[in-house]
Design a protein around this motif. Structure first.
Motif, mmCIF file in Angstrom:
data_model
loop_
_atom_site.group_PDB
_atom_site.id
_atom_site.type_symbol
_atom_site.label_atom_id
_atom_site.label_comp_id
_atom_site.label_asym_id
_atom_site.label_seq_id
_atom_site.Cartn_x
_atom_site.Cartn_y
_atom_site.Cartn_z
ATOM 1 N N SER A 122 0.740 -1.095 -0.114
ATOM 2 C CA SER A 122 -0.092 -0.019 -0.026
ATOM 3 C C SER A 122 0.935 1.353 0.174
ATOM 4 C CB SER A 122 -0.872 -0.088 1.146
ATOM 5 O OG SER A 122 -1.861 -1.186 1.177
ATOM 6 N N ALA A 123 1.806 1.301 0.792
ATOM 7 C CA ALA A 123 2.826 2.504 0.934
ATOM 8 C C ALA A 123 3.411 2.642 -0.563
ATOM 9 C CB ALA A 123 3.966 1.972 1.887
ATOM 10 N N GLN A 124 3.941 1.272 -1.321
ATOM 11 C CA GLN A 124 4.556 1.716 -2.544
ATOM 12 C C GLN A 124 3.226 2.349 -3.310
ATOM 13 O OE1 GLN A 124 5.437 -2.332 -3.187
ATOM 14 N NE2 GLN A 124 7.465 -2.181 -2.340
ATOM 15 N N ARG A 125 1.957 1.759 -3.461
ATOM 16 C CA ARG A 125 0.872 2.435 -4.272
ATOM 17 C C ARG A 125 0.807 3.847 -3.989
ATOM 18 N NH1 ARG A 125 -1.183 -0.073 -8.842
ATOM 19 N NH2 ARG A 125 -1.705 -2.320 -8.301
ATOM 20 N N VAL A 126 1.003 4.261 -2.725
ATOM 21 C CA VAL A 126 0.363 5.707 -2.572
ATOM 22 C C VAL A 126 1.787 6.615 -2.446
ATOM 23 C CG1 VAL A 126 -1.637 5.205 -1.405
ATOM 24 C CG2 VAL A 126 0.450 5.578 -0.008
ATOM 25 N N GLY A 127 2.925 6.205 -2.655
ATOM 26 C CA GLY A 127 4.093 6.930 -2.761
ATOM 27 C C GLY A 127 4.420 7.414 -1.272
ATOM 28 N N ALA A 128 3.949 6.586 -0.171
ATOM 29 C CA ALA A 128 4.209 7.161 1.231
ATOM 30 C C ALA A 128 5.548 7.628 1.437
ATOM 31 C CB ALA A 128 4.162 5.835 1.989
ATOM 32 N N PRO A 129 5.801 8.663 2.355
ATOM 33 C CA PRO A 129 6.964 9.204 2.952
ATOM 34 C C PRO A 129 8.060 8.013 3.565
ATOM 35 C CG PRO A 129 5.200 9.526 4.645
ATOM 36 C CD PRO A 129 4.522 9.030 3.384
ATOM 37 N N ILE A 130 9.116 8.388 3.462
ATOM 38 C CA ILE A 130 10.328 7.760 3.736
ATOM 39 C C ILE A 130 10.363 7.172 5.004
ATOM 40 C CG2 ILE A 130 11.820 9.626 4.350
ATOM 41 C CD1 ILE A 130 12.792 6.432 2.583
ATOM 42 N N GLU A 131 9.548 7.882 5.954
ATOM 43 C CA GLU A 131 9.596 7.378 7.527
ATOM 44 C C GLU A 131 8.915 6.243 7.553
ATOM 45 O OE1 GLU A 131 10.648 11.746 7.167
ATOM 46 O OE2 GLU A 131 8.934 10.475 6.357
ATOM 47 N N LEU A 132 7.618 6.029 6.859
ATOM 48 C CA LEU A 132 7.047 4.787 6.847
ATOM 49 C C LEU A 132 7.764 3.528 6.230
ATOM 50 C CD1 LEU A 132 4.290 3.443 7.610
ATOM 51 C CD2 LEU A 132 3.176 4.385 5.154
ATOM 52 N N PHE A 133 8.463 3.965 5.095
ATOM 53 C CA PHE A 133 9.275 2.711 4.627
ATOM 54 C C PHE A 133 10.162 2.046 5.760
ATOM 55 C CE2 PHE A 133 7.495 4.452 0.553
ATOM 56 C CZ PHE A 133 7.141 3.326 -0.105
ATOM 57 N N GLU A 134 10.672 3.204 6.254
ATOM 58 C CA GLU A 134 11.642 2.831 7.592
ATOM 59 C C GLU A 134 11.285 2.037 8.569
ATOM 60 O OE1 GLU A 134 13.424 6.898 8.181
ATOM 61 O OE2 GLU A 134 14.900 6.697 6.810
ATOM 62 N N ILE A 135 10.008 2.375 8.867
ATOM 63 C CA ILE A 135 9.325 1.785 10.115
ATOM 64 C C ILE A 135 9.079 0.256 9.585
ATOM 65 C CG2 ILE A 135 7.091 1.480 11.109
ATOM 66 C CD1 ILE A 135 8.813 3.327 12.629
ATOM 67 N N LEU A 136 8.546 0.202 8.532
ATOM 68 C CA LEU A 136 8.233 -1.130 7.850
ATOM 69 C C LEU A 136 9.545 -1.779 7.665
ATOM 70 C CD1 LEU A 136 5.834 -0.158 5.027
ATOM 71 C CD2 LEU A 136 5.129 -1.409 7.351
ATOM 72 N N ALA A 137 10.635 -1.336 7.135
ATOM 73 C CA ALA A 137 12.028 -2.135 7.207
ATOM 74 C C ALA A 137 12.511 -2.434 8.752
ATOM 75 C CB ALA A 137 13.160 -1.012 6.749
ATOM 76 N N ASP A 138 12.353 -1.541 9.345
ATOM 77 C CA ASP A 138 12.896 -1.960 11.121
ATOM 78 C C ASP A 138 11.947 -3.124 11.570
ATOM 79 O OD1 ASP A 138 14.610 0.023 10.952
ATOM 80 O OD2 ASP A 138 13.649 1.650 12.150
ATOM 81 N N MET A 139 10.679 -3.023 11.332
ATOM 82 C CA MET A 139 9.857 -3.877 11.802
ATOM 83 C C MET A 139 9.986 -5.304 11.382
ATOM 84 S SD MET A 139 8.000 -2.303 14.038
ATOM 85 C CE MET A 139 6.652 -3.577 14.484
ATOM 86 N N LYS A 140 10.591 -5.454 10.183
ATOM 87 C CA LYS A 140 11.094 -6.571 9.373
ATOM 88 C C LYS A 140 12.654 -7.068 9.676
ATOM 89 C CE LYS A 140 10.380 -9.067 5.250
ATOM 90 N NZ LYS A 140 10.009 -9.197 3.675
ATOM 91 N N GLY A 141 13.408 -6.156 10.467
ATOM 92 C CA GLY A 141 14.716 -6.152 10.585
ATOM 93 C C GLY A 141 15.575 -6.167 9.362
ATOM 94 N N GLU A 142 14.953 -5.090 8.405
ATOM 95 C CA GLU A 142 15.716 -4.906 7.469
ATOM 96 C C GLU A 142 15.919 -3.227 7.273
ATOM 97 O OE1 GLU A 142 13.470 -6.312 4.278
ATOM 98 O OE2 GLU A 142 13.607 -8.517 4.652
ATOM 99 N N ARG A 143 16.861 -2.859 6.094
ATOM 100 C CA ARG A 143 17.205 -1.423 6.214
ATOM 101 C C ARG A 143 16.530 -1.217 4.612
ATOM 102 N NH1 ARG A 143 16.650 2.167 10.203
ATOM 103 N NH2 ARG A 143 17.587 1.292 11.870
ATOM 104 N N ARG A 144 15.785 -0.205 4.386
ATOM 105 C CA ARG A 144 15.554 0.141 2.879
ATOM 106 C C ARG A 144 16.533 0.941 2.138
ATOM 107 N NH1 ARG A 144 12.525 4.384 0.461
ATOM 108 N NH2 ARG A 144 11.109 3.737 -1.482
ATOM 109 N N GLU A 145 17.117 0.514 1.189
ATOM 110 C CA GLU A 145 18.286 1.186 0.572
ATOM 111 C C GLU A 145 17.732 2.764 0.043
ATOM 112 O OE1 GLU A 145 21.140 -0.087 -0.386
ATOM 113 O OE2 GLU A 145 20.752 -1.932 0.401
#
Length: 313
Positions: free
Chosen positions: A290-313
């Motif tokens: 959904s975040a990809q669909r709406v072009g969400a802010p970087i902070e949301l992608f960072e939260i999702l990466a952290d919750m999965k134990g990953e870092r977004r490039e």
């Protein structure tokens, strides 16, 4: 040949129909064809459930072995699971059970007419006619066919005209799908219908957990049976969301992801993980998409990466 608009299809002649086999799809199609004047003369059925279904839905139809069903049919419908279709076709071809000129229709979404080549080589007219509908095995299946779209594939204009006419006769809407696009067509339908069920069941489970033990006086207790309070809470919300998505596309997306509310999404993931980590993983995957669909802010992608134990490039 005229274009294949809805008003241009000829009405097919009355046909003697055979069905392999008496499952949910086959009996619904058979009942729909009988209602418009075709005769379902025979059907194969092995399991007790299939025999009972044919007896209820197609009471005047003879239950016969597959080769006899094929031999008696002008229109032969192969309504078997995808993984059984190829073997069925090769068996029918090897025994020459299908007469030349027989219209052979399979109902597989993932396959076009290529899988029917052994029968086409023997003079059959091959058609792929897939109802884009889910089936329960009950009477409502036949009624739903009149509002369903059907993905049709044929070798030429004559085949498309016949497939279109059959679909229009039972009230459906034919939609042309090229042979090479059948698998993508099927993947899209499976993604929408099957995963929607999983999504809804997960939402019901979480909502039940949030409501259980706080029932109002005289209110139905929150339990695991379908059709309860949780389902009634979700029904109008989900119906509106589905309608909005089909009418308005991605702009229908609302909620914390659409607003870029990273804190709310993080909280949702925490409480869902406490309830069921696998359910939370589904929420995470859908939030990311959904975040990809709406072009969400970087902070949301960072939260999702952290919750999965990953870092977004």
């Amino acid at each position: 040949m005229t274009s294949f608009g809805i008003t241009n299809a000829p009405a097919p002649a009355r046909l003697t129909v055979g069905i392999v086999s008496g499952g949910r799809v086959g009996t619904a199609l058979g009942e729909a064809l009988e209602r418009v004047g075709h005769v379902v003369a025979s059907c194969s059925a092995v399991s007790a459930a299939s025999v009972a279904r044919v007896g209820t839905r197609l009471p005047d139809t003879d239950i016969l072995p597959v080769p006899e069903v094929a031999a008696r049919s002008e229109l032969l419908i192969l309504a078997v699971p995808d993984d059984q279709l190829a073997d069925l076709v090769y068996g029918l071809a090897a025994t020459h059970a299908v007469k030349p000129g027989t219209i052979v229709v399979h109902t597989s979404g993932a396959n076009g007419i290529g899988i029917l080549a052994p029968l086409s080589d023997l003079g059959a007219l091959a058609l792929a006619v897939h109802p884009a509908m889910t089936f329960t095995g009950h009477a409502e299946d036949t009624a739903r066919l009149s509002s369903a779209c059907f993905g049709i594939t044929a070798a030429d204009d004559v085949g498309y005209a016949i497939a279109q006419a059959l679909v229009l006769e039972i009230g459906g809407e034919p939609v042309r799908v090229r042979e090479e696009n059948r698998k993508l067509y099927h993947a899209a339908l499976a993604h929408g219908s099957n995963h929607l069920v999983t999504l809804v069941v997960d939402a019901v489970e979480a909502l039940r957990a949030s409501l259980e033990g706080d029932e109002l006086l005289g209110q139905q207790l929150i339990d695991g049976d379908p059709g309860g309070v949780a389902e009634r809470v979700l029904q109008p919300l989900l119906s509106a969301a589905l309608d909005n998505a089909l009418r308005r596309g991605p702009s229908a997306l609302t909620g914390p992801v659409a607003r870029g509310d990273a804190g709310a999404v993080a909280t949702h993931l925490q409480v869902l993980t406490q309830l069921d980590p696998e359910l939370a993983a589904g929420y995470h995957a859908m939030s990311l998409r959904s975040a990809q669909r709406v072009g969400a802010p970087i902070e949301l992608f960072e939260i999702l990466a952290d919750m999965k134990g990953e870092r977004r490039e």
